[in-house]
Design an enzyme around this catalytic site. Structure first.
Site, mmCIF file in Angstrom:
data_model
loop_
_atom_site.group_PDB
_atom_site.id
_atom_site.type_symbol
_atom_site.label_atom_id
_atom_site.label_comp_id
_atom_site.label_asym_id
_atom_site.label_seq_id
_atom_site.Cartn_x
_atom_site.Cartn_y
_atom_site.Cartn_z
ATOM 1 N N THR A 182 -29.870 -16.520 -26.278
ATOM 2 C CA THR A 182 -28.946 -15.460 -26.485
ATOM 3 C C THR A 182 -29.050 -14.172 -25.273
ATOM 4 O OG1 THR A 182 -29.908 -15.581 -28.934
ATOM 5 C CG2 THR A 182 -28.728 -13.591 -28.243
ATOM 6 N N TYR A 235 -39.674 -24.800 -27.022
ATOM 7 C CA TYR A 235 -38.341 -24.592 -27.664
ATOM 8 C C TYR A 235 -37.600 -25.850 -27.738
ATOM 9 C CZ TYR A 235 -33.914 -21.883 -27.856
ATOM 10 O OH TYR A 235 -32.331 -21.378 -28.238
ATOM 11 N N LYS A 285 -40.687 -23.002 -31.323
ATOM 12 C CA LYS A 285 -39.266 -22.333 -31.631
ATOM 13 C C LYS A 285 -38.456 -23.495 -32.176
ATOM 14 C CE LYS A 285 -35.176 -19.633 -30.888
ATOM 15 N NZ LYS A 285 -34.322 -18.923 -29.737
ATOM 16 N N VAL A 332 -37.601 -16.531 -34.755
ATOM 17 C CA VAL A 332 -36.982 -16.024 -33.380
ATOM 18 C C VAL A 332 -35.658 -15.849 -33.761
ATOM 19 C CG1 VAL A 332 -36.860 -16.451 -30.921
ATOM 20 C CG2 VAL A 332 -38.784 -17.055 -31.903
#
Length: 302
Positions: free
Chosen positions: A55, A143, A171, A211
Protein backbone atom coordinates in the site's frame (compact mmCIF):
# COMPACT_ATOMS: atom_id res chain seq x y z
CA UNK A 1 -11.93 -27.73 34.41
CA UNK A 2 -9.89 -26.75 31.36
CA UNK A 3 -6.99 -24.39 31.92
CA UNK A 4 -7.11 -21.43 29.50
CA UNK A 5 -4.32 -21.30 26.96
CA UNK A 6 -1.72 -18.62 27.69
CA UNK A 7 -2.31 -15.36 25.88
CA UNK A 8 0.24 -14.67 23.16
CA UNK A 9 1.81 -11.24 23.41
CA UNK A 10 1.51 -9.45 20.05
CA UNK A 11 5.02 -8.53 18.91
CA UNK A 12 3.86 -5.41 17.06
CA UNK A 13 0.37 -4.82 18.46
CA UNK A 14 -3.01 -6.02 17.18
CA UNK A 15 -4.29 -3.21 14.96
CA UNK A 16 -1.72 -2.38 12.30
CA UNK A 17 -2.29 -0.09 9.36
CA UNK A 18 -0.56 -0.71 6.04
CA UNK A 19 -0.11 3.00 5.50
CA UNK A 20 -0.06 4.85 2.24
CA UNK A 21 2.97 7.01 1.50
CA UNK A 22 1.89 10.65 1.13
CA UNK A 23 3.31 12.60 -1.80
CA UNK A 24 3.11 16.26 -2.67
CA UNK A 25 1.19 17.44 -5.74
CA UNK A 26 4.46 17.27 -7.69
CA UNK A 27 5.08 13.67 -6.60
CA UNK A 28 7.78 14.30 -3.99
CA UNK A 29 7.77 12.55 -0.63
CA UNK A 30 5.54 14.50 1.77
CA UNK A 31 7.12 14.02 5.18
CA UNK A 32 4.87 16.58 6.88
CA UNK A 33 1.87 14.72 5.49
CA UNK A 34 3.33 11.41 6.68
CA UNK A 35 3.73 12.78 10.20
CA UNK A 36 0.17 14.12 10.20
CA UNK A 37 -1.35 10.90 8.89
CA UNK A 38 0.65 8.74 11.31
CA UNK A 39 -0.50 10.76 14.30
CA UNK A 40 -4.09 10.63 13.06
CA UNK A 41 -4.01 6.85 12.67
CA UNK A 42 -2.50 6.26 16.10
CA UNK A 43 -4.96 8.69 17.71
CA UNK A 44 -7.78 6.70 16.12
CA UNK A 45 -6.97 3.15 17.06
CA UNK A 46 -3.83 1.90 15.30
CA UNK A 47 -1.14 0.50 17.56
CA UNK A 48 1.24 -0.26 14.71
CA UNK A 49 2.12 1.32 11.37
CA UNK A 50 3.57 -0.63 8.46
CA UNK A 51 5.54 1.67 6.18
CA UNK A 52 6.65 1.06 2.60
CA UNK A 53 4.59 -2.06 2.07
CA UNK A 54 2.41 -2.78 -0.94
CA UNK A 55 0.00 0.00 0.00
CA UNK A 56 2.95 2.31 0.62
CA UNK A 57 4.11 2.09 -3.02
CA UNK A 58 7.45 0.58 -2.03
CA UNK A 59 8.46 -0.34 -5.61
CA UNK A 60 8.51 3.36 -6.57
CA UNK A 61 10.17 4.89 -3.51
CA UNK A 62 13.92 5.16 -3.17
CA UNK A 63 16.01 3.69 -0.38
CA UNK A 64 16.63 7.19 0.98
CA UNK A 65 12.90 7.97 0.93
CA UNK A 66 12.15 4.78 2.85
CA UNK A 67 14.61 5.72 5.61
CA UNK A 68 13.37 9.31 5.76
CA UNK A 69 9.80 8.07 6.07
CA UNK A 70 10.66 5.85 9.05
CA UNK A 71 12.45 8.68 10.82
CA UNK A 72 9.58 11.13 10.23
CA UNK A 73 6.90 8.74 11.45
CA UNK A 74 8.97 7.80 14.50
CA UNK A 75 9.20 11.49 15.32
CA UNK A 76 5.44 11.85 14.98
CA UNK A 77 4.33 8.86 17.07
CA UNK A 78 7.30 8.38 19.40
CA UNK A 79 6.64 5.18 21.36
CA UNK A 80 2.84 5.24 21.00
CA UNK A 81 2.92 2.72 18.15
CA UNK A 82 5.26 0.18 16.64
CA UNK A 83 6.81 0.93 13.27
CA UNK A 84 7.35 -1.95 10.88
CA UNK A 85 9.43 -1.20 7.80
CA UNK A 86 8.65 -2.86 4.50
CA UNK A 87 12.01 -3.75 3.01
CA UNK A 88 11.28 -6.57 0.58
CA UNK A 89 13.02 -6.61 -2.79
CA UNK A 90 13.87 -9.34 -5.33
CA UNK A 91 17.52 -9.11 -4.25
CA UNK A 92 18.64 -10.67 -0.95
CA UNK A 93 21.68 -8.43 -0.62
CA UNK A 94 19.66 -5.28 -1.25
CA UNK A 95 16.98 -6.40 1.19
CA UNK A 96 19.60 -6.96 3.91
CA UNK A 97 20.99 -3.47 3.29
CA UNK A 98 17.49 -2.00 3.63
CA UNK A 99 17.00 -3.93 6.86
CA UNK A 100 20.10 -2.35 8.37
CA UNK A 101 19.04 1.13 7.21
CA UNK A 102 15.56 0.61 8.68
CA UNK A 103 17.08 -0.33 12.02
CA UNK A 104 19.22 2.82 12.00
CA UNK A 105 16.20 4.97 11.12
CA UNK A 106 14.20 3.75 14.13
CA UNK A 107 12.02 0.86 12.96
CA UNK A 108 10.77 -1.70 15.49
CA UNK A 109 10.43 -4.55 13.02
CA UNK A 110 10.72 -5.62 9.41
CA UNK A 111 8.09 -6.69 6.88
CA UNK A 112 9.76 -8.92 4.31
CA UNK A 113 7.96 -10.16 1.22
CA UNK A 114 9.16 -13.23 -0.62
CA UNK A 115 11.50 -12.39 -3.52
CA UNK A 116 9.39 -11.64 -6.56
CA UNK A 117 9.82 -11.99 -10.31
CA UNK A 118 12.59 -14.61 -10.16
CA UNK A 119 10.20 -17.13 -8.52
CA UNK A 120 12.86 -18.94 -6.44
CA UNK A 121 12.20 -22.46 -5.12
CA UNK A 122 11.24 -23.00 -1.49
CA UNK A 123 14.75 -23.72 -0.22
CA UNK A 124 15.95 -20.43 -1.71
CA UNK A 125 13.00 -18.55 -0.20
CA UNK A 126 13.80 -20.03 3.20
CA UNK A 127 17.47 -19.07 2.90
CA UNK A 128 16.46 -15.53 1.89
CA UNK A 129 14.35 -15.01 5.00
CA UNK A 130 16.97 -16.50 7.29
CA UNK A 131 19.66 -14.18 5.90
CA UNK A 132 17.46 -11.12 6.40
CA UNK A 133 16.53 -12.23 9.92
CA UNK A 134 20.22 -12.37 10.79
CA UNK A 135 21.10 -9.01 9.21
CA UNK A 136 19.81 -6.95 12.16
CA UNK A 137 18.50 -7.27 15.70
CA UNK A 138 14.94 -6.45 14.60
CA UNK A 139 12.14 -9.02 14.62
CA UNK A 140 10.84 -10.04 11.20
CA UNK A 141 7.34 -10.47 9.80
CA UNK A 142 7.11 -12.81 6.80
CA UNK A 143 4.79 -11.42 4.11
CA UNK A 144 3.07 -14.09 2.03
CA UNK A 145 1.23 -12.55 -0.94
CA UNK A 146 1.58 -14.90 -3.90
CA UNK A 147 -0.81 -12.90 -6.10
CA UNK A 148 1.82 -10.14 -6.13
CA UNK A 149 5.07 -12.10 -5.95
CA UNK A 150 4.19 -15.06 -8.15
CA UNK A 151 5.45 -17.51 -5.52
CA UNK A 152 3.68 -18.98 -2.51
CA UNK A 153 5.60 -19.37 0.73
CA UNK A 154 4.50 -22.92 1.36
CA UNK A 155 3.21 -23.83 4.84
CA UNK A 156 6.09 -26.25 5.41
CA UNK A 157 8.54 -23.45 4.66
CA UNK A 158 6.83 -21.19 7.20
CA UNK A 159 6.95 -23.98 9.78
CA UNK A 160 10.72 -24.25 9.31
CA UNK A 161 11.14 -20.46 9.43
CA UNK A 162 9.23 -20.38 12.72
CA UNK A 163 12.20 -22.13 14.31
CA UNK A 164 14.34 -19.01 13.78
CA UNK A 165 14.21 -16.75 16.87
CA UNK A 166 14.19 -13.59 14.78
CA UNK A 167 11.16 -14.60 12.68
CA UNK A 168 8.14 -13.84 14.85
CA UNK A 169 5.14 -13.07 12.65
CA UNK A 170 3.34 -13.59 9.35
CA UNK A 171 1.25 -11.20 7.30
CA UNK A 172 -1.07 -13.61 5.54
CA UNK A 173 -2.39 -12.70 2.10
CA UNK A 174 -2.38 -16.28 0.85
CA UNK A 175 -6.17 -16.70 1.02
CA UNK A 176 -5.44 -20.18 2.43
CA UNK A 177 -7.37 -20.12 5.68
CA UNK A 178 -6.79 -23.80 6.37
CA UNK A 179 -3.02 -23.42 6.12
CA UNK A 180 -3.10 -20.44 8.47
CA UNK A 181 -4.95 -22.48 11.11
CA UNK A 182 -2.54 -25.40 10.77
CA UNK A 183 0.46 -23.10 11.28
CA UNK A 184 -1.20 -21.37 14.22
CA UNK A 185 -1.70 -24.73 15.88
CA UNK A 186 1.93 -25.75 15.45
CA UNK A 187 3.91 -22.55 16.09
CA UNK A 188 4.05 -19.44 18.25
CA UNK A 189 4.09 -17.17 15.22
CA UNK A 190 1.93 -14.07 15.43
CA UNK A 191 -0.48 -14.28 12.51
CA UNK A 192 -1.83 -11.05 11.04
CA UNK A 193 -4.63 -10.93 8.48
CA UNK A 194 -3.39 -9.16 5.38
CA UNK A 195 -6.81 -9.21 3.69
CA UNK A 196 -9.41 -7.07 5.45
CA UNK A 197 -12.22 -9.54 4.84
CA UNK A 198 -10.31 -12.01 7.05
CA UNK A 199 -9.67 -9.65 9.99
CA UNK A 200 -12.27 -11.12 12.33
CA UNK A 201 -12.17 -14.68 11.02
CA UNK A 202 -8.43 -15.09 11.54
CA UNK A 203 -8.58 -13.37 14.92
CA UNK A 204 -11.32 -15.75 16.04
CA UNK A 205 -9.15 -18.82 15.44
CA UNK A 206 -6.09 -17.46 17.22
CA UNK A 207 -4.68 -14.80 14.93
CA UNK A 208 -2.96 -11.78 16.42
CA UNK A 209 -4.72 -8.98 14.54
CA UNK A 210 -4.45 -7.38 11.14
CA UNK A 211 -2.23 -5.38 8.82
CA UNK A 212 -4.95 -3.41 7.10
CA UNK A 213 -5.08 -1.14 4.08
CA UNK A 214 -8.65 -0.09 4.89
CA UNK A 215 -7.45 1.08 8.33
CA UNK A 216 -6.10 4.15 6.57
CA UNK A 217 -9.71 5.39 6.35
CA UNK A 218 -11.66 3.59 9.14
CA UNK A 219 -9.08 2.81 11.84
CA UNK A 220 -11.53 3.14 14.75
CA UNK A 221 -14.15 0.91 13.17
CA UNK A 222 -11.75 -1.92 12.44
CA UNK A 223 -10.31 -1.76 15.93
CA UNK A 224 -13.84 -1.91 17.34
CA UNK A 225 -14.30 -5.29 15.65
CA UNK A 226 -11.43 -6.82 17.63
CA UNK A 227 -12.37 -4.96 20.81
CA UNK A 228 -15.90 -6.36 20.66
CA UNK A 229 -14.55 -9.88 20.16
CA UNK A 230 -12.15 -9.50 23.10
CA UNK A 231 -15.06 -8.30 25.26
CA UNK A 232 -16.93 -11.50 24.45
CA UNK A 233 -19.54 -9.80 22.25
CA UNK A 234 -19.04 -11.93 19.17
CA UNK A 235 -22.39 -10.86 17.73
CA UNK A 236 -21.33 -7.23 17.80
CA UNK A 237 -17.92 -8.10 16.37
CA UNK A 238 -19.56 -9.87 13.44
CA UNK A 239 -22.01 -7.01 12.92
CA UNK A 240 -19.20 -4.45 12.78
CA UNK A 241 -17.18 -6.59 10.38
CA UNK A 242 -20.22 -7.01 8.13
CA UNK A 243 -20.93 -3.28 8.19
CA UNK A 244 -17.42 -2.62 6.88
CA UNK A 245 -17.66 -5.22 4.12
CA UNK A 246 -19.04 -2.95 1.34
CA UNK A 247 -16.24 -0.44 1.87
CA UNK A 248 -13.63 -3.21 2.15
CA UNK A 249 -14.83 -4.62 -1.16
CA UNK A 250 -14.79 -1.22 -2.87
CA UNK A 251 -11.29 -0.40 -1.63
CA UNK A 252 -9.69 -3.81 -2.18
CA UNK A 253 -11.67 -5.68 -4.84
CA UNK A 254 -13.08 -3.15 -7.28
CA UNK A 255 -10.50 -3.62 -10.01
CA UNK A 256 -8.01 -1.02 -8.79
CA UNK A 257 -5.04 -1.44 -6.44
CA UNK A 258 -5.83 -0.62 -2.83
CA UNK A 259 -3.27 2.18 -2.91
CA UNK A 260 -5.24 3.96 -5.63
CA UNK A 261 -8.63 3.65 -3.95
CA UNK A 262 -7.29 4.49 -0.50
CA UNK A 263 -5.56 7.63 -1.70
CA UNK A 264 -8.71 8.71 -3.52
CA UNK A 265 -10.78 8.36 -0.35
CA UNK A 266 -8.18 9.98 1.91
CA UNK A 267 -8.06 12.94 -0.47
CA UNK A 268 -11.86 13.24 -0.32
CA UNK A 269 -11.61 13.20 3.48
CA UNK A 270 -8.96 15.97 3.38
CA UNK A 271 -6.26 13.76 4.89
CA UNK A 272 -2.68 13.57 3.58
CA UNK A 273 -2.35 11.35 0.53
CA UNK A 274 -1.40 13.09 -2.69
CA UNK A 275 -1.05 11.37 -6.05
CA UNK A 276 0.09 7.84 -6.77
CA UNK A 277 3.35 7.33 -8.60
CA UNK A 278 3.46 5.91 -12.11
CA UNK A 279 2.80 3.34 -13.37
CA UNK A 280 -0.22 3.60 -11.06
CA UNK A 281 -2.86 6.09 -12.13
CA UNK A 282 -5.35 7.96 -9.94
CA UNK A 283 -8.94 6.85 -9.48
CA UNK A 284 -11.50 8.66 -11.60
CA UNK A 285 -14.12 10.94 -10.12
CA UNK A 286 -16.89 8.33 -10.28
CA UNK A 287 -14.81 5.84 -8.28
CA UNK A 288 -13.91 8.46 -5.70
CA UNK A 289 -17.57 9.44 -5.32
CA UNK A 290 -18.61 5.79 -4.79
CA UNK A 291 -15.92 5.34 -2.14
CA UNK A 292 -16.97 8.48 -0.30
CA UNK A 293 -20.62 7.44 -0.43
CA UNK A 294 -19.84 4.03 1.06
CA UNK A 295 -17.70 5.65 3.75
CA UNK A 296 -20.51 8.02 4.73
CA UNK A 297 -23.02 5.18 4.70
CA UNK A 298 -20.84 3.23 7.10
CA UNK A 299 -20.68 6.20 9.46
CA UNK A 300 -24.48 6.45 9.55
CA UNK A 301 -24.81 2.76 10.49
CA UNK A 302 -22.36 2.75 13.39
Amino acid sequence: MTTPAPTRIPPFGRTLCATITPFTASGALDLDGARQLAAHLVDNGCDGLVLSGTTGESPTTTDAEKSALIAAVREAVADRASIIAGIGTPDTRHTADLAREAEKAGADGLLVVSPYYSCPPQDAIEAHFREIAEATGLPLMVYDIPARTGTRIEPETILRLAEHPGIVAVKDCSHDFLAAQKILARTDLAYYAGCDEHNLALYAVGGTGYVSTVANVIPNHLRAVLDAFDAGDTTQAARLQQQATPLIEAVMSAGLPGTVTTKALLTALHLPAGPVRAPLRPADRKTADVLLSLYRDLLTRT
